[in-house]
Design an enzyme around this catalytic site. Structure first.
Site, PDB file in Angstrom:
ATOM      1  CE  LYS A 142      -2.000  -1.069   3.849  1.00 25.91           C
ATOM      2  NZ  LYS A 142      -1.573  -2.658   4.166  1.00 25.91           N
ATOM      3  NE  ARG A 168       7.472  -2.812   7.103  1.00 27.72           N
ATOM      4  CZ  ARG A 168       6.026  -2.830   6.379  1.00 27.72           C
ATOM      5  NH1 ARG A 168       5.697  -1.978   5.273  1.00 27.72           N
ATOM      6  NH2 ARG A 168       5.136  -3.515   7.020  1.00 27.72           N
ATOM      7  NE  ARG A 204      -4.716  -1.007   9.579  1.00 31.71           N
ATOM      8  CZ  ARG A 204      -3.722  -0.539   9.448  1.00 31.71           C
ATOM      9  NH1 ARG A 204      -3.901   0.665   8.028  1.00 31.71           N
ATOM     10  NH2 ARG A 204      -2.698  -1.252   8.846  1.00 31.71           N
ATOM     11  NE  ARG A 231       1.269  -4.985  10.547  1.00 33.10           N
ATOM     12  CZ  ARG A 231       2.389  -5.141  10.391  1.00 33.10           C
ATOM     13  NH1 ARG A 231       4.218  -5.450  10.523  1.00 33.10           N
ATOM     14  NH2 ARG A 231       2.648  -4.202   9.269  1.00 33.10           N
ATOM     15  NE  ARG A 284       6.370  -0.535  10.193  1.00 32.89           N
ATOM     16  CZ  ARG A 284       5.062  -0.503   9.784  1.00 32.89           C
ATOM     17  NH1 ARG A 284       4.733   0.114   8.321  1.00 32.89           N
ATOM     18  NH2 ARG A 284       3.684  -1.423   9.449  1.00 32.89           N
TER      19      ARG A 284
HETATM   20  P1  AP5 Z   1       4.494  -1.199   1.727  1.00 32.52           P
HETATM   21  O1  AP5 Z   1       4.425  -1.283   0.343  1.00 32.52           O
HETATM   22  O2  AP5 Z   1       5.477  -0.924   2.963  1.00 32.52           O
HETATM   23  O3  AP5 Z   1       3.925  -2.494   2.544  1.00 32.52           O
HETATM   24  P2  AP5 Z   1       1.665  -2.000   2.872  1.00 32.52           P
HETATM   25  O4  AP5 Z   1       0.791  -2.426   2.358  1.00 32.52           O
HETATM   26  O5  AP5 Z   1       2.532  -0.728   3.528  1.00 32.52           O
HETATM   27  O6  AP5 Z   1       2.419  -2.697   4.800  1.00 32.52           O
HETATM   28  P3  AP5 Z   1       2.578  -1.689   5.880  1.00 32.52           P
HETATM   29  O7  AP5 Z   1       2.793  -3.152   6.602  1.00 32.52           O
HETATM   30  O8  AP5 Z   1       2.635  -0.557   6.139  1.00 32.52           O
HETATM   31  O9  AP5 Z   1       1.050  -2.243   6.321  1.00 32.52           O
HETATM   32  P4  AP5 Z   1      -0.265  -1.965   7.464  1.00 32.52           P
HETATM   33  O10 AP5 Z   1      -1.519  -1.869   6.878  1.00 32.52           O
HETATM   34  O11 AP5 Z   1      -0.048  -3.226   8.384  1.00 32.52           O
HETATM   35  O12 AP5 Z   1       0.970  -1.141   8.176  1.00 32.52           O
HETATM   36  P5  AP5 Z   1       0.684   0.852   8.437  1.00 32.52           P
HETATM   37  O13 AP5 Z   1       1.633   1.173   8.469  1.00 32.52           O
HETATM   38  O14 AP5 Z   1      -0.862   0.882   7.519  1.00 32.52           O
HETATM   39  O15 AP5 Z   1       5.605  -3.077   0.987  1.00 32.52           O
HETATM   40  C1  AP5 Z   1       5.742  -3.742   2.005  1.00 32.52           C
HETATM   41  C2  AP5 Z   1       7.992  -4.694   2.205  1.00 32.52           C
HETATM   42  O16 AP5 Z   1       7.337  -5.117   0.739  1.00 32.52           O
HETATM   43  C3  AP5 Z   1       8.577  -3.042   2.142  1.00 32.52           C
HETATM   44  O17 AP5 Z   1       9.695  -3.625   2.217  1.00 32.52           O
HETATM   45  C4  AP5 Z   1       8.926  -3.217   0.162  1.00 32.52           C
HETATM   46  O18 AP5 Z   1       9.733  -2.584  -0.321  1.00 32.52           O
HETATM   47  C5  AP5 Z   1       8.420  -4.572  -0.044  1.00 32.52           C
HETATM   48  N1  AP5 Z   1       7.418  -4.386  -1.895  1.00 32.52           N
HETATM   49  C6  AP5 Z   1       6.917  -3.470  -1.790  1.00 32.52           C
HETATM   50  N2  AP5 Z   1       6.083  -3.994  -3.287  1.00 32.52           N
HETATM   51  C7  AP5 Z   1       6.633  -5.157  -3.323  1.00 32.52           C
HETATM   52  C8  AP5 Z   1       6.889  -5.959  -4.840  1.00 32.52           C
HETATM   53  N3  AP5 Z   1       5.984  -5.507  -5.649  1.00 32.52           N
HETATM   54  N4  AP5 Z   1       7.850  -7.257  -4.874  1.00 32.52           N
HETATM   55  C9  AP5 Z   1       8.658  -6.960  -3.875  1.00 32.52           C
HETATM   56  N5  AP5 Z   1       8.913  -6.393  -2.456  1.00 32.52           N
HETATM   57  C10 AP5 Z   1       7.506  -5.562  -2.072  1.00 32.52           C
HETATM   58  O19 AP5 Z   1      -0.188   0.422  10.504  1.00 32.52           O
HETATM   59  C11 AP5 Z   1       0.796   0.251  11.503  1.00 32.52           C
HETATM   60  C12 AP5 Z   1       0.313   0.164  11.773  1.00 32.52           C
HETATM   61  O20 AP5 Z   1      -0.216   2.049  12.105  1.00 32.52           O
HETATM   62  C13 AP5 Z   1      -1.071  -1.253  12.008  1.00 32.52           C
HETATM   63  O21 AP5 Z   1      -1.289  -2.303  12.518  1.00 32.52           O
HETATM   64  C14 AP5 Z   1      -1.991  -0.124  13.015  1.00 32.52           C
HETATM   65  O22 AP5 Z   1      -1.509  -0.429  14.587  1.00 32.52           O
HETATM   66  C15 AP5 Z   1      -2.395   1.175  12.661  1.00 32.52           C
HETATM   67  N6  AP5 Z   1      -2.976   1.965  12.422  1.00 32.52           N
HETATM   68  C16 AP5 Z   1      -2.385   2.394  11.061  1.00 32.52           C
HETATM   69  N7  AP5 Z   1      -3.009   2.666  10.203  1.00 32.52           N
HETATM   70  C17 AP5 Z   1      -4.876   1.989  11.602  1.00 32.52           C
HETATM   71  C18 AP5 Z   1      -5.899   2.483  11.098  1.00 32.52           C
HETATM   72  N8  AP5 Z   1      -6.704   2.981   9.820  1.00 32.52           N
HETATM   73  N9  AP5 Z   1      -6.766   2.533  12.180  1.00 32.52           N
HETATM   74  C19 AP5 Z   1      -5.737   1.522  13.271  1.00 32.52           C
HETATM   75  N10 AP5 Z   1      -5.094   1.727  13.226  1.00 32.52           N
HETATM   76  C20 AP5 Z   1      -4.144   1.527  12.335  1.00 32.52           C
END
Ligand code: AP5
Length: 211
Positions: free
Chosen positions: A8, A122, A83, A164, A153
């Protein structure tokens, strides 16, 4: 939308750049608050490190403030939000109050095995927040962009990742049904393959929508 590690952030950043709009990532906003040591950051920490979601009212309030902040654009790519169904309803209310609407919801589809491989490899830069993967960098300890230290992270540890993924299945996947039953187009895009390939798929899907 999409499970943890679906790409994402990676795709959202490219999409926002291509479309010339801002990206609002709730994960990044929370991490920024943690770094700044604000009350929000302190509250968010215990949820994030446990792999749980930060409460809906906190998140919707944070997005409401961001939508009202003077920015260069009034269009946004939301990343990692909404979410829960409660957050989706909250977003609807925020948009109605501003006379705006969602153009589309994009669901990035990636299988569990690939998600775990992506998350476990990552690394993020402590200084500039750049996100990378151990398989694509020469030196897994230094950021290619700014030379800062690359770290894992805290919520990317295996036990937190399992939680998660479960939280995603229980609370976030139902949001897709919410949009399926709405007037907002929901597009599922294959999130596997090269980053550029996936971005092309996203743009093609969005262009079809605009026709
Ligand atoms: P990346 O692009 O970082 O993936 P992502 O989908 O953004 O993954 P996240 O783990 O950040 O999503 P998440 O939803 O769990 O975490 P968030 O930060 O939103 O890619 C991942 C890896 O793969 C990277 O190393 C990248 O280089 C690699 N990659 C990408 N594309 C690739 C490809 N095509 N091929 C190979 N490799 C690739 O949330 C974190 C925490 O915050 C949550 O757990 C929660 O506690 C809180 N939070 C955030 N938003 C909310 C909300 N709306 N409501 C409540 N709590 C929230």
């Amino acid at each position: 939308m999409g499970p943890p590690g679906a790409g994402k952030g990676t795709q959202g950043e490219l999409l926002a750049e291509t479309l010339g709009v801002s990206r609002l990532s709730t994960g990044d906003m929370l991490r920024e608050a943690r770094r700044a040591g604000t009350e929000l950051g302190r509250e968010a920490r215990r949820y994030m490190d446990a792999g749980e979601l930060v409460p809906d009212d906190v998140i919707v309030g944070m997005i409401g403030e961001a939508l009202d902040a003077p920015a260069g654009t009034s269009s946004f790519v939301f990343d990692g939000f909404p979410r829960t169904i409660e957050q989706a309803r909250g977003l609807d209310e925020l948009l109605v109050a501003r006379g705006e609407e969602l153009d589309a919801v994009i669901d990035l589809a990636v299988g569990d095995e690939e998600l775990v491989a992506r998350i476990s490899g990552r690394r993020v830069c402590e200084s500039c927040d750049a996100v990378t993967h151990v398989s694509t960098v020469g030196d897994a300890s230094r950021c290619e962009a700014c030379g800062g230290r690359l770290i894992q992270r805290t919520d990317d540890r295996p036990e937190t990742v399992r939680r998660r993924l479960q939280v995603y299945r229980d609370l976030t996947r139902p949001v897709l049904d919410y949009y399926r039953e709405s007037v907002t187009p929901l597009m599922t895009v294959d999130g596997t393959g090269a980053v550029e390939e996936i971005q092309d798929r996203l743009m093609t899907a969005l262009q079809r929508l605009a026709v």
